[in-house]
Design an enzyme around this catalytic site. Sequence first.
Site, PDB file in Angstrom:
ATOM      1  N   HIS A  74      57.906   8.822  62.267  1.00 57.38           N
ATOM      2  CA  HIS A  74      56.996   9.684  61.502  1.00 57.38           C
ATOM      3  C   HIS A  74      57.054  11.085  62.080  1.00 57.38           C
ATOM      4  CE1 HIS A  74      54.301   6.823  59.059  1.00 57.38           C
ATOM      5  NE2 HIS A  74      55.398   6.176  59.390  1.00 57.38           N
ATOM      6  N   TYR A 203      44.626  11.369  57.997  1.00 55.21           N
ATOM      7  CA  TYR A 203      43.344  11.370  58.692  1.00 55.21           C
ATOM      8  C   TYR A 203      42.398  12.209  57.844  1.00 55.21           C
ATOM      9  CZ  TYR A 203      45.602   9.653  63.020  1.00 55.21           C
ATOM     10  OH  TYR A 203      46.272   8.909  63.958  1.00 55.21           O
ATOM     11  N   PRO A 292      40.207   4.823  69.208  1.00 55.71           N
ATOM     12  CA  PRO A 292      41.538   4.694  68.595  1.00 55.71           C
ATOM     13  C   PRO A 292      42.034   5.942  67.861  1.00 55.71           C
ATOM     14  CG  PRO A 292      39.896   3.546  67.268  1.00 55.71           C
ATOM     15  CD  PRO A 292      39.187   4.023  68.503  1.00 55.71           C
ATOM     16  N   LYS A 296      46.259   6.605  71.364  1.00 54.11           N
ATOM     17  CA  LYS A 296      46.784   6.784  72.720  1.00 54.11           C
ATOM     18  C   LYS A 296      46.808   5.490  73.552  1.00 54.11           C
ATOM     19  CE  LYS A 296      48.283  10.769  73.057  1.00 54.11           C
ATOM     20  NZ  LYS A 296      49.222  10.272  72.044  1.00 54.11           N
ATOM     21  N   TYR A 384      49.601  14.335  70.440  1.00 57.18           N
ATOM     22  CA  TYR A 384      49.807  13.151  69.596  1.00 57.18           C
ATOM     23  C   TYR A 384      51.177  12.526  69.851  1.00 57.18           C
ATOM     24  CZ  TYR A 384      49.001  10.233  65.443  1.00 57.18           C
ATOM     25  OH  TYR A 384      48.799   9.176  64.594  1.00 57.18           O
TER      26      TYR A 384
HETATM   27  C1  PHB Z   1      46.992   2.073  63.277  1.00 58.30           C
HETATM   28  O1  PHB Z   1      47.890   2.078  62.417  1.00 58.30           O
HETATM   29  O2  PHB Z   1      46.455   1.023  63.653  1.00 58.30           O
HETATM   30  C2  PHB Z   1      46.514   3.354  63.810  1.00 58.30           C
HETATM   31  C3  PHB Z   1      47.223   4.516  63.565  1.00 58.30           C
HETATM   32  C4  PHB Z   1      46.771   5.727  64.056  1.00 58.30           C
HETATM   33  C5  PHB Z   1      45.604   5.765  64.791  1.00 58.30           C
HETATM   34  C6  PHB Z   1      44.896   4.611  65.080  1.00 58.30           C
HETATM   35  C7  PHB Z   1      45.354   3.397  64.576  1.00 58.30           C
HETATM   36  O3  PHB Z   1      45.158   6.965  65.244  1.00 58.30           O
END
Ligand code: PHB
Length: 395
Positions: A74, A203, A292, A296, A384
Site C-alpha cells: 500500500h 481513516y 490500534p 504499530k 506510519y
Molecule cells: C487492520 O486492518 O486491522 C488495521 C489497519 C490499520 C489500522 C488498524 C487496524 O490502523
Amino acid sequence: MTLERTPVTIVGAGPAGLLLSHLLAESGIESIVLDLRSRDEIEQTIRAGILEQGTVELLDGIPGSRARTVGHRHDGIELRFAGEGHRIDFPGLVGRSVWLYPQHEVLKDLIAARLAAGQDLRFGATVERVEDAGTTSPRVIGRHDDGTAFEIVSDFVVGADGSRSVVRPTVTGSSTGGYFREYPFAWFGILCEAPPSSEELIYSNSPEGFALISQRSETVQRMYFQCDPDTDVDAMSEADLWETLQARVPGTDLAEGPIFQRDVLRFRSFVAHELRHGRAALVGDAAHTVPPTGAKGMNLAIADVVLLHRALDALLRHADERALDAYAETALRRIWKAQHFSWWMTSLLHLSPEASDFDRLRQLGELRSVVESEAGQRYLAEAYTGWPLETGAHG
Ligand code: PHB
C-alpha cells in the site's frame, strides 16, 4: 517433572517470540519457545493487518514468507474529514510503503518455517512462573496440557507472551507495573465477505464518529467504527452495522456482504516500568500496548526483537553485556515515539463523547494542518511506514 536446559527460553509464540527464535538460530543459539495456546488457536486469532516496510524486509529472511506475494503493498492511506478525502502518498513523501498482510498469516509462515528448521516449539505449555532471574541460571516453571510439570533452566528468559504476560512480574516486580492510559472509546470491528470498497485504507473522521475501512483479501474485508467500550458486540443487527459504517464514510458506497465476525477492541496505552531485570527481558505486548489507530503493535514488537537479538548474540557468544545493558533504553526511544504516534493519530481522528464544539473545530484545524502541509503529511508518512530499525549499539 522434566528438567531441561537450553540457552534461551522464549515464552510466547506470537510474531515476536517466533521471529526471535529464528534470529537466534541464525546466530547459532538454540532456544525453546513455549505457548499456552494450541497451534490452531494461534493461527486463527484475527489481529492487526499492516506491516511496516522494515518488518517486511525482516520477514524476507524467513523461508516461505508470503508477505510480498499474498500481502499487498500500500503506497498511501486516505484521511477523510469534512466531506473530503486527502491522500497521504507514502513513497512520494518518504520513499517507503507498508504491506497489508494479516498477522495470523505472518504467524502461519513463521510457525511453518520454525518447525521445518527443527525449532523446539511447544504448544499447550503454560508457564506458571520464572525464578532466579537475578542469577545467571533463570528457571521457567510450568505445566503441559497433559498435566506433566516442566522446569527449564536457561541463560536467558524472554517474555514475548502478550499483554497478560506471566514473565512481566519477574521483570517489573508486579503484574501491572507500568505507565498506563485508557481512552473513553473503543473500535467495533467486523470481518465480512465482500469485495474491497476502496483500493487503500480510509481513516474517516465524521460527525457520526470515526471509521476505518481496511481489507483482508479480495473477498474478505475488515472495517471498524468508534464505539463505547462497553458495547455489547451482539446487540446490533447486520443492517444496523452497515448503516452505522456507511454513515461514517460519506462519499463512499461500501460494498456490503455477510458479516462473519465481530469484536470490540478496547483502547489502551501501556509501557512497562522495566523491560529487563537480570537475565529476563520483555518484548512486544508484554512490554507495551498501543491503541490500534497507527497500526504499530506488531511492528513495534518486531523492532524490540531486533534489539534483543543483538543483545543476546553479544551476551551468549561473546560474553559482552553492553548491548543487553542498553536494551531497555534503546528500545524505549522507539517505544515512546510509537506511543506518541498512536496516541496522536487516535486523538487526531476520534472525539470523546464529552467533546465540546471547541474540541471538534480545533480537531478539524489539526486535520487541515496535517493534510495542507507537506511537513505534516511527511511526519505521518514517516511514522506510519516505520522509522528505520536501529542498527548501532545506541541506534
Ligand atoms: C487492520 O486492518 O486491522 C488495521 C489497519 C490499520 C489500522 C488498524 C487496524 O490502523
